[in-house]
Design a protein around this motif. Structure first.
Motif, mmCIF file in Angstrom:
data_model
loop_
_atom_site.group_PDB
_atom_site.id
_atom_site.type_symbol
_atom_site.label_atom_id
_atom_site.label_comp_id
_atom_site.label_asym_id
_atom_site.label_seq_id
_atom_site.Cartn_x
_atom_site.Cartn_y
_atom_site.Cartn_z
ATOM 1 N N GLY A 1 59.290 15.690 12.211
ATOM 2 C CA GLY A 1 58.919 16.263 13.500
ATOM 3 C C GLY A 1 58.388 17.667 13.304
ATOM 4 O O GLY A 1 58.540 18.260 12.229
ATOM 5 N N VAL A 2 57.760 18.195 14.361
ATOM 6 C CA VAL A 2 57.144 19.524 14.302
ATOM 7 C C VAL A 2 57.585 20.323 15.520
ATOM 8 O O VAL A 2 57.645 19.792 16.637
ATOM 9 N N PHE A 3 57.927 21.604 15.265
ATOM 10 C CA PHE A 3 58.286 22.528 16.355
ATOM 11 C C PHE A 3 57.357 23.736 16.281
ATOM 12 O O PHE A 3 57.049 24.222 15.185
ATOM 13 N N THR A 4 56.955 24.231 17.455
ATOM 14 C CA THR A 4 56.234 25.503 17.483
ATOM 15 C C THR A 4 56.532 26.219 18.790
ATOM 16 O O THR A 4 56.719 25.568 19.831
ATOM 17 N N ALA A 5 56.617 27.559 18.715
ATOM 18 C CA ALA A 5 56.890 28.353 19.920
ATOM 19 C C ALA A 5 55.874 29.477 20.034
ATOM 20 O O ALA A 5 55.612 30.191 19.054
ATOM 21 N N ASN A 6 55.312 29.591 21.225
ATOM 22 C CA ASN A 6 54.430 30.733 21.534
ATOM 23 C C ASN A 6 53.271 30.890 20.566
ATOM 24 O O ASN A 6 52.949 32.013 20.146
ATOM 25 N N THR A 7 52.666 29.786 20.216
ATOM 26 C CA THR A 7 51.539 29.854 19.272
ATOM 27 C C THR A 7 50.224 29.359 19.873
ATOM 28 O O THR A 7 49.168 29.876 19.522
ATOM 29 N N LEU A 8 50.279 28.368 20.759
ATOM 30 C CA LEU A 8 49.024 27.765 21.221
ATOM 31 C C LEU A 8 48.170 28.738 22.029
ATOM 32 O O LEU A 8 46.940 28.624 22.065
ATOM 33 N N HIS A 9 48.825 29.721 22.676
ATOM 34 C CA HIS A 9 48.049 30.701 23.457
ATOM 35 C C HIS A 9 47.570 31.868 22.591
ATOM 36 O O HIS A 9 46.797 32.684 23.046
ATOM 37 N N ILE A 10 48.080 31.927 21.339
ATOM 38 C CA ILE A 10 47.653 32.989 20.424
ATOM 39 C C ILE A 10 46.456 32.507 19.596
ATOM 40 O O ILE A 10 45.455 33.195 19.465
ATOM 41 N N MET A 11 46.577 31.301 19.018
ATOM 42 C CA MET A 11 45.491 30.810 18.159
ATOM 43 C C MET A 11 44.272 30.431 19.012
ATOM 44 O O MET A 11 44.378 30.212 20.214
ATOM 45 N N SER A 12 43.107 30.372 18.366
ATOM 46 C CA SER A 12 41.866 30.034 19.083
ATOM 47 C C SER A 12 41.903 28.564 19.529
ATOM 48 O O SER A 12 42.675 27.755 18.990
ATOM 49 N N TRP A 13 41.043 28.214 20.464
ATOM 50 C CA TRP A 13 40.957 26.819 20.919
ATOM 51 C C TRP A 13 40.544 25.916 19.752
ATOM 52 O O TRP A 13 41.048 24.797 19.617
ATOM 53 N N ASN A 14 39.673 26.429 18.887
ATOM 54 C CA ASN A 14 39.288 25.644 17.712
ATOM 55 C C ASN A 14 40.522 25.316 16.861
ATOM 56 O O ASN A 14 40.679 24.192 16.376
ATOM 57 N N HIS A 15 41.423 26.285 16.713
ATOM 58 C CA HIS A 15 42.639 26.047 15.930
ATOM 59 C C HIS A 15 43.596 25.095 16.653
ATOM 60 O O HIS A 15 44.278 24.297 16.003
ATOM 61 N N VAL A 16 43.637 25.168 17.976
ATOM 62 C CA VAL A 16 44.474 24.216 18.727
ATOM 63 C C VAL A 16 43.941 22.794 18.481
ATOM 64 O O VAL A 16 44.709 21.854 18.238
ATOM 65 N N GLN A 17 42.619 22.660 18.484
ATOM 66 C CA GLN A 17 42.021 21.339 18.237
ATOM 67 C C GLN A 17 42.366 20.839 16.840
ATOM 68 O O GLN A 17 42.720 19.668 16.650
#
Ligand code: SAM
Length: 204
Positions: A97-113
């Motif tokens: 499994g994978v956990f992440t906190a407070n990262t998707l709004h920091i990284m670029s949309w390209n990185h979210v993709q």
């Protein structure tokens, strides 16, 4: 270097634990993306000793989190790995499994993709991707304070922004990943629990 410290981690670690402790109840290997200071890794590994916690982040963050891990001396925290989501392949590819906190709004949309694309490759069938932070829905902010936070984020870095759950669902569906639950958290945050299809990759 001084040991890094995040007050927001101290504030949110307990509410986050109260959700994830019921998601990962058996022995499992959990990859954390964007571990930051490492405070979450220490707290969750200490309270969930049946998990093996694999912290990771971009290279510049690793020295600081080592200070937390050396002090905590927990045997279920793996040595932190340099992992930028854009790496191909990722340096860690075996996890449940994978956990992440407070990262998707920091990284670029390209990185979210790219993150969702990599989860399509590496998350095992039935595996969970658990994601904490502020999110929009249907193009709407969930609060005035999140709207102000979004403006602040964009002033720090124009590629940062609060992400919309509808947009994330469009990325997820292409990877056979579904939003299983969407949990309301304190301070206008949410935990999104995504699940890879248990039959992902199987041709019928
Ligand atoms: C706001 S901090 C959150 C840190 C920690 N998870 C927390 O909740 O306090 C955002 C983190 O995302 C990481 N990050 C940003 N872009 C990333 C990327 N492309 N790949 C991996 N991590 C990234 C940053 O290095 C930083 O540690």
């Amino acid at each position: 270097m001084n040991k890094p410290f995040s007050q927001s981690c101290e504030n949110n670690k307990k509410p986050i634990l109260s959700v994830i402790e019921s998601l990962w109840t058996g022995s499992a290997e959990i990859l954390e993306i964007g571990s930051g200071t490492g405070q979450h890794a220490v707290y969750f590994a200490a309270h969930l000793p049946h998990l093996h916690w694999q912290p990771s982040d971009r290279g510049v963050m690793i020295e600081g989190m080592h200070m937390w891990f050396d002090e905590a001396g927990l045997s279920n925290i793996r040595p932190p790995q340099i992992l930028d989501v854009e790496l191909d392949p990722w340096p860690v590819t075996r996890f449940d499994g994978v956990f992440t906190a407070n990262t998707l709004h920091i990284m670029s949309w390209n990185h979210v993709q790219l993150l969702f694309h990599r989860l399509g490759t590496y998350l095992p069938p039935g595996g969970l991707f658990v994601c904490y932070g502020p999110f929009n829905r249907g193009g709407q902010y969930s609060s005035e304070s999140n709207a102000r936070f979004d403006q602040w984020l964009k002033r720090q870095d124009p590629v940062s922004a609060i992400r919309d759950i509808d947009d994330l669902e469009q990325l997820a569906v292409k990877q056979e990943i579904e939003l299983e639950s969407n949990v309301d958290m304190p301070a206008n945050n949410r935990i999104l629990v995504w699940k890879k299809s248990p039959v992902a990759g199987i041709q019928f």
